[in-house]
Motif scaffolding. Structure first.
Motif, short mmCIF file in Angstrom:
data_model
loop_
_atom_site.label_atom_id
_atom_site.label_comp_id
_atom_site.label_asym_id
_atom_site.label_seq_id
_atom_site.Cartn_x
_atom_site.Cartn_y
_atom_site.Cartn_z
N MET A 162 -6.71 13.10 40.33
CA MET A 162 -5.76 12.32 39.54
C MET A 162 -5.90 10.85 39.88
SD MET A 162 -1.66 12.90 39.07
CE MET A 162 -1.96 14.53 38.43
N ARG A 163 -6.38 10.07 38.90
CA ARG A 163 -6.55 8.63 39.10
C ARG A 163 -5.76 7.87 38.03
NH1 ARG A 163 -13.01 8.31 39.14
NH2 ARG A 163 -12.59 9.54 37.27
N ASN A 164 -5.55 6.60 38.31
CA ASN A 164 -4.76 5.79 37.37
C ASN A 164 -5.50 5.60 36.04
OD1 ASN A 164 -2.75 5.48 39.26
ND2 ASN A 164 -3.56 3.54 40.05
N SER A 165 -6.83 5.56 36.09
CA SER A 165 -7.59 5.32 34.86
C SER A 165 -7.36 6.43 33.84
CB SER A 165 -9.08 5.20 35.19
OG SER A 165 -9.55 6.37 35.84
N GLU A 166 -7.33 7.70 34.30
CA GLU A 166 -7.09 8.81 33.38
C GLU A 166 -5.67 8.76 32.80
OE1 GLU A 166 -8.82 9.18 36.09
OE2 GLU A 166 -10.73 9.97 35.34
N ILE A 167 -4.70 8.40 33.63
CA ILE A 167 -3.33 8.30 33.13
C ILE A 167 -3.22 7.19 32.08
CG2 ILE A 167 -0.94 7.88 33.79
CD1 ILE A 167 -2.02 10.47 34.86
N ILE A 168 -3.91 6.08 32.29
CA ILE A 168 -3.89 4.98 31.32
C ILE A 168 -4.56 5.40 30.02
CG2 ILE A 168 -4.73 2.64 30.87
CD1 ILE A 168 -4.38 2.07 33.84
N ARG A 169 -5.64 6.16 30.11
CA ARG A 169 -6.31 6.64 28.90
C ARG A 169 -5.41 7.58 28.11
NH1 ARG A 169 -11.77 8.94 31.27
NH2 ARG A 169 -11.98 9.74 29.13
N LEU A 170 -4.69 8.44 28.81
CA LEU A 170 -3.73 9.31 28.11
C LEU A 170 -2.62 8.50 27.45
CD1 LEU A 170 -3.24 12.39 30.48
CD2 LEU A 170 -4.38 12.34 28.27
N LEU A 171 -2.19 7.45 28.12
CA LEU A 171 -1.15 6.59 27.55
C LEU A 171 -1.66 5.90 26.28
CD1 LEU A 171 1.67 5.38 27.81
CD2 LEU A 171 0.70 3.60 29.26
N ASP A 172 -2.92 5.47 26.27
CA ASP A 172 -3.49 4.85 25.07
C ASP A 172 -3.55 5.86 23.91
OD1 ASP A 172 -3.81 2.49 26.43
OD2 ASP A 172 -5.89 2.89 27.00
N LEU A 173 -3.94 7.08 24.21
CA LEU A 173 -3.97 8.11 23.16
C LEU A 173 -2.58 8.42 22.64
CD1 LEU A 173 -6.61 10.59 24.65
CD2 LEU A 173 -6.95 8.89 22.85
N GLN A 174 -1.60 8.41 23.53
CA GLN A 174 -0.22 8.63 23.09
C GLN A 174 0.25 7.50 22.17
OE1 GLN A 174 2.70 8.74 26.24
NE2 GLN A 174 4.00 10.16 25.13
N ASN A 175 -0.12 6.27 22.48
CA ASN A 175 0.22 5.14 21.61
C ASN A 175 -0.46 5.28 20.24
OD1 ASN A 175 1.74 4.04 23.68
ND2 ASN A 175 0.08 2.72 24.39
N SER A 176 -1.70 5.76 20.24
CA SER A 176 -2.42 5.95 18.98
C SER A 176 -1.72 6.99 18.11
CB SER A 176 -3.86 6.38 19.26
OG SER A 176 -4.56 5.40 19.99
N LEU A 177 -1.23 8.05 18.73
CA LEU A 177 -0.51 9.08 17.96
C LEU A 177 0.78 8.53 17.38
CD1 LEU A 177 -1.03 12.23 20.23
CD2 LEU A 177 -2.09 11.74 18.02
N VAL A 178 1.43 7.63 18.09
CA VAL A 178 2.65 7.01 17.56
C VAL A 178 2.30 6.17 16.32
CG1 VAL A 178 4.50 5.38 18.04
CG2 VAL A 178 3.83 7.03 19.78
N TYR A 179 1.22 5.39 16.40
CA TYR A 179 0.79 4.60 15.24
C TYR A 179 0.45 5.51 14.06
CZ TYR A 179 0.37 0.65 18.47
OH TYR A 179 0.63 -0.34 19.39
N PHE A 180 -0.27 6.59 14.34
CA PHE A 180 -0.67 7.52 13.29
C PHE A 180 0.55 8.17 12.63
CE2 PHE A 180 -5.36 8.70 14.25
CZ PHE A 180 -5.69 7.37 14.16
N SER A 181 1.51 8.57 13.46
CA SER A 181 2.70 9.22 12.92
C SER A 181 3.47 8.29 11.98
CB SER A 181 3.60 9.67 14.08
OG SER A 181 4.78 10.25 13.59
N THR A 182 3.63 7.04 12.40
CA THR A 182 4.33 6.07 11.56
C THR A 182 3.57 5.80 10.26
OG1 THR A 182 5.21 5.02 13.55
CG2 THR A 182 5.33 3.76 11.51
N SER A 183 2.26 5.66 10.36
CA SER A 183 1.45 5.37 9.19
C SER A 183 1.43 6.54 8.21
CB SER A 183 0.01 5.02 9.62
OG SER A 183 -0.01 3.87 10.43
N LEU A 184 1.32 7.75 8.72
CA LEU A 184 1.29 8.92 7.84
C LEU A 184 2.61 9.09 7.11
CD1 LEU A 184 -0.60 11.44 10.14
CD2 LEU A 184 -1.38 10.59 7.93
N THR A 185 3.71 8.81 7.79
CA THR A 185 5.01 8.90 7.13
C THR A 185 5.14 7.86 6.02
OG1 THR A 185 6.00 9.66 9.21
CG2 THR A 185 7.50 8.87 7.51
#
Length: 331
Positions: A162-185
């Motif tokens: 478990m490293r910080n880089s993987e956690i940050i990458r997951l956080l970026d993907l989570q932000n992308s899903l938020v953008y996608f959800s808003t755009s699709l709606t």
């Protein structure tokens, strides 16, 4: 950059200049190009520049015989740290003269039209727009699958280390899903308003294509919500694991500190004002208080160590008293 395309039979060919019933593809145009296209087509210039704002929301607009549909499109941005996903607005405008698409960056769905992977006709603007919306919804599904694969890959890496880089990458993907959800709606609202366009509900070909757009759009929304919820729960779980690991590390360090304090405390007794064995001819039996303090310190330290490692051992032997049952006599 401005390009002109027109359907010749079943093929989409690029033209050197503007022609009636053509498709004008505008990618990050400057003010001069916007003025020129507005003059040739009769489309208001502010309508052409609507999609050049990155914060423009998905919407529809009808003005002077021109119909504009602004939708959000998924964009994959490549970088040294990995691909990131975001959205950009794209405007599709049509009137009796031509079809115009405007975006800040090149669009993958429109490129498939240009390369002939999807057959479209510039003579049928409504069919052209519905084909683009269907391809855009499928593009969202493709990007969502890519995000899910990356999420699983990162999770497998986190299980090993478990490293910080993987956690940050997951956080970026989570932000992308938020953008996608808003755009699709937002896109879904545009699709619902497209139902009012003339010919969509009267022509069977357009009706089937429109229903496909609605189905793919709803599937993309549901898929995005599922992935977003899963990733949110995963991030919370990893946060709890990190917190537990930190608490466990602090607990071990505290125990080690206490245990290392024992020799320090014993060595400190030689500086106290009491007889110390083998010092200035003092015998072993003349230092009773010294050994009493030593034994008491060791026992106290051992007790604290057991208490911190295994918890309070006295609680295991304590059982709550059972209440005596009293049989109620029936009167």
């Amino acid at each position: 950059m401005v390009k002109y395309f027109k359907t010749n039979g079943t093929l989409l060919e690029q033209c050197d200049k503007f022609d009636a019933r053509c498709w004008i593809d505008m990618v990050n145009p400057d003010d001069g190009e916007c003025e020129e296209v507005s003059r040739l087509t009769g489309v208001p210039e502010d309508m052409i520049k609507a999609a050049l704002d990155e914060e423009e929301r998905a919407r529809t607009e009808f003005d002077d015989g021109c119909s504009m549909f602004v939708v959000d499109c998924p964009i994959i941005e490549e970088s040294d740290d990995g691909d990131s996903y975001t959205t950009l607005p794209l405007a599709v405008i049509y009137n009796e003269v031509c079809i115009i698409t405007v975006c800040l960056k090149g669009n993958t769905v429109l490129k498939s039209f240009i390369l002939g992977r999807e057959q479209v006709s510039t003579q049928k603007p409504v069919h052209f727009i519905l084909s683009f919306m269907l391809g855009n919804a499928k593009r969202f599904l493709y990007c969502l699958k890519q995000i899910d694969r990356k999420t699983r890959r990162i999770q497998s890496e986190i299980e090993k280390t478990m490293r910080n880089s993987e956690i940050i990458r997951l956080l970026d993907l989570q932000n992308s899903l938020v953008y996608f959800s808003t755009s699709l709606t937002s896109n879904e609202r545009v699709h619902e308003k497209f139902d009012k366009v003339e010919g969509v509900r009267t022509r069977e070909e357009l009706t089937d294509l429109y229903e496909d757009v609605i189905i793919e759009s709803k599937q993309a929304i549901e898929t995005c919500n599922i992935y977003k919820n899963i990733l949110s729960v995963t991030m919370d779980a990893y946060g709890s694991v990190i917190s537990n690991n930190a608490n466990d590390s602090m607990r071990k360090l505290t125990i080690i500190t206490i245990l290392l304090a024992i020799p320090t405390m014993i060595a400190g007794f030689w500086g106290m004002n009491m007889p110390v064995p083998f010092e200035n001819g003092v015998t072993f039996f003349q230092t009773g208080w010294f050994w009493l303090v030593i034994v008491g310190t060791v026992l106290l330290t051992a007790g604290i160590a057991v208490f911190m490692i295994k918890g309070n051992p006295f609680k295991k032997g304590i059982r709550p008293k059972r209440k005596k049952r009293r049989d109620k006599k029936e009167k």
